[in-house]
Write an enzyme that holds these catalytic residues in place. Structure first.
Site, PDB file in Angstrom:
ATOM      1  N   ARG A 171       4.191  -4.731  -3.130  1.00 10.98           N
ATOM      2  CA  ARG A 171       4.413  -5.418  -4.414  1.00 10.98           C
ATOM      3  C   ARG A 171       5.715  -5.587  -4.755  1.00 10.98           C
ATOM      4  O   ARG A 171       6.503  -4.354  -4.970  1.00 10.98           O
ATOM      5  CB  ARG A 171       3.502  -4.447  -5.558  1.00 10.98           C
ATOM      6  CG  ARG A 171       3.742  -5.321  -6.787  1.00 10.98           C
ATOM      7  CD  ARG A 171       3.008  -4.626  -7.660  1.00 10.98           C
ATOM      8  NE  ARG A 171       1.560  -4.124  -7.406  1.00 10.98           N
ATOM      9  CZ  ARG A 171       0.738  -3.169  -8.015  1.00 10.98           C
ATOM     10  NH1 ARG A 171       1.297  -2.524  -8.816  1.00 10.98           N
ATOM     11  NH2 ARG A 171      -0.652  -3.070  -7.672  1.00 10.98           N
TER      12      ARG A 171
ATOM     13  N   HIS B  41       3.803   0.834  -5.096  1.00 14.73           N
ATOM     14  CA  HIS B  41       3.495  -0.419  -4.201  1.00 14.73           C
ATOM     15  C   HIS B  41       4.681  -0.874  -3.735  1.00 14.73           C
ATOM     16  O   HIS B  41       5.021  -1.562  -2.475  1.00 14.73           O
ATOM     17  CB  HIS B  41       2.666  -1.312  -4.814  1.00 14.73           C
ATOM     18  CG  HIS B  41       1.367  -1.271  -4.918  1.00 14.73           C
ATOM     19  ND1 HIS B  41       0.434  -1.274  -3.919  1.00 14.73           N
ATOM     20  CD2 HIS B  41       0.461  -0.494  -5.781  1.00 14.73           C
ATOM     21  CE1 HIS B  41      -0.889  -1.017  -4.356  1.00 14.73           C
ATOM     22  NE2 HIS B  41      -0.911  -0.534  -5.524  1.00 14.73           N
TER      23      HIS B  41
ATOM     24  N   ASP C 229      -4.292  -0.961  -2.022  1.00 13.41           N
ATOM     25  CA  ASP C 229      -5.252  -1.138  -2.888  1.00 13.41           C
ATOM     26  C   ASP C 229      -6.301  -1.557  -1.855  1.00 13.41           C
ATOM     27  O   ASP C 229      -6.196  -2.672  -1.456  1.00 13.41           O
ATOM     28  CB  ASP C 229      -5.298  -1.839  -3.947  1.00 13.41           C
ATOM     29  CG  ASP C 229      -4.038  -1.351  -5.147  1.00 13.41           C
ATOM     30  OD1 ASP C 229      -3.615   0.035  -4.872  1.00 13.41           O
ATOM     31  OD2 ASP C 229      -3.621  -1.934  -5.812  1.00 13.41           O
TER      32      ASP C 229
ATOM     33  N   GLU D 228      -7.331   5.587  -9.871  1.00 13.61           N
ATOM     34  CA  GLU D 228      -7.767   4.552  -9.299  1.00 13.61           C
ATOM     35  C   GLU D 228      -8.316   4.783  -8.065  1.00 13.61           C
ATOM     36  O   GLU D 228      -7.638   5.060  -7.030  1.00 13.61           O
ATOM     37  CB  GLU D 228      -6.717   3.605  -9.194  1.00 13.61           C
ATOM     38  CG  GLU D 228      -6.021   2.983 -10.506  1.00 13.61           C
ATOM     39  CD  GLU D 228      -4.651   2.237 -10.378  1.00 13.61           C
ATOM     40  OE1 GLU D 228      -4.171   2.289  -9.153  1.00 13.61           O
ATOM     41  OE2 GLU D 228      -4.126   1.701 -11.435  1.00 13.61           O
TER      42      GLU D 228
ATOM     43  N   HIS E  60      -6.698   3.073  -4.807  1.00 14.56           N
ATOM     44  CA  HIS E  60      -5.141   3.294  -4.553  1.00 14.56           C
ATOM     45  C   HIS E  60      -4.832   4.425  -3.721  1.00 14.56           C
ATOM     46  O   HIS E  60      -5.281   5.516  -4.065  1.00 14.56           O
ATOM     47  CB  HIS E  60      -4.655   3.375  -6.070  1.00 14.56           C
ATOM     48  CG  HIS E  60      -2.948   3.532  -6.158  1.00 14.56           C
ATOM     49  ND1 HIS E  60      -2.243   2.621  -6.604  1.00 14.56           N
ATOM     50  CD2 HIS E  60      -2.203   4.544  -5.467  1.00 14.56           C
ATOM     51  CE1 HIS E  60      -0.971   3.067  -6.605  1.00 14.56           C
ATOM     52  NE2 HIS E  60      -1.266   4.117  -5.793  1.00 14.56           N
TER      53      HIS E  60
END
Length: 208
Positions: free
Chosen positions: A73, A118, A125, A187, A190
């Site tokens: 990301r 990320h 993910d 999460e 993740h």
């Protein structure tokens, strides 16, 4: 496919991978494509990608596979998240993704971060899908919540889920931890490679 160093394209390493890259579309908690996601491609560092190969092989024996929601990301995407938190709330998105929280609490409660793992390139993910070659469909296994649901229901230790959903989460966690990934408590989807090659580097290379 070519990628910007130091990343590899996951579909080069795992040709049977299913991609559902949420931030490259409007199907996400912001309701809009996210800055830095200029093409529907999933990048990771090579060590993280190779670790996923083993997970995919283990699942393939049971006609299961991996679906990727997000991988590397760019920092500009994280900056977009920060700006979004200062914008007016959209009721439909709040009801779907963070019904018990206000936007500002997504950071204070640990669901979003101003410096995401990320952006180091070794966090992914993902979920597990059932592969049905007969009709060329894939179906996600029930994990109890949708991806990016911000609330206790997504926590690893949340136990008020149907038995099958809890079993599916456990399967994903076991396979990923055996492959060298560390899960994130808030999460279920993740995971970060334990021995990530760039633990102190934040990248901002757009995905093209």
């Amino acid at each position: 496919m070519s990628t910007a160093k130091p990343f590899v394209d996951l579909t080069d390493q795992l040709p049977d991978l299913v991609l559902d890259l949420k931030y490259c579309s409007s199907d996400n908690f912001m309701g809009t494509p996210v800055d830095g996601y200029e093409a529907p491609r999933a990048w990771l560092t090579e060590p993280a990608a190779l670790a996923l190969v083993g997970v995919q092989r283990a699942l393939a024996r049971f006609d299961l596979g991996l679906k990727i929601f997000d991988a590397y990301r760019p920092q500009r995407a994280v900056d977009h998240f920060i700006r979004w938190c200062d914008s007016p709330c959209e009721a439909a998105l709040k009801a779907r993704y963070y019904p018990s929280l206000e936007k500002a609490e997504l950071f204070s409660e640990g669901y979003l971060s101003k410096s995401s793992s990320h952006s180091r390139g070794s966090t992914v993910d993902l979920t597990i899908v059932s592969l049905n070659s007969a009709d060329d469909r894939t179906a996600e296994l029930d994990m109890g919540t949708i991806f990016d649901f911000f609330g206790p229901e997504s926590w690893l230790d949340y136990d008020r889920l149907p038995l099958q959903a809890r079993a599916n989460r456990l399967l994903l966690q076991q396979l990923m931890t055996r492959a060298g990934f560390i899960p994130f408590h808030h999460e279920w989807w993740h995971f970060t490679l334990r021995d990530e090659p760039y633990p102190h580097t934040t990248f901002d290379i757009p995905i093209r």
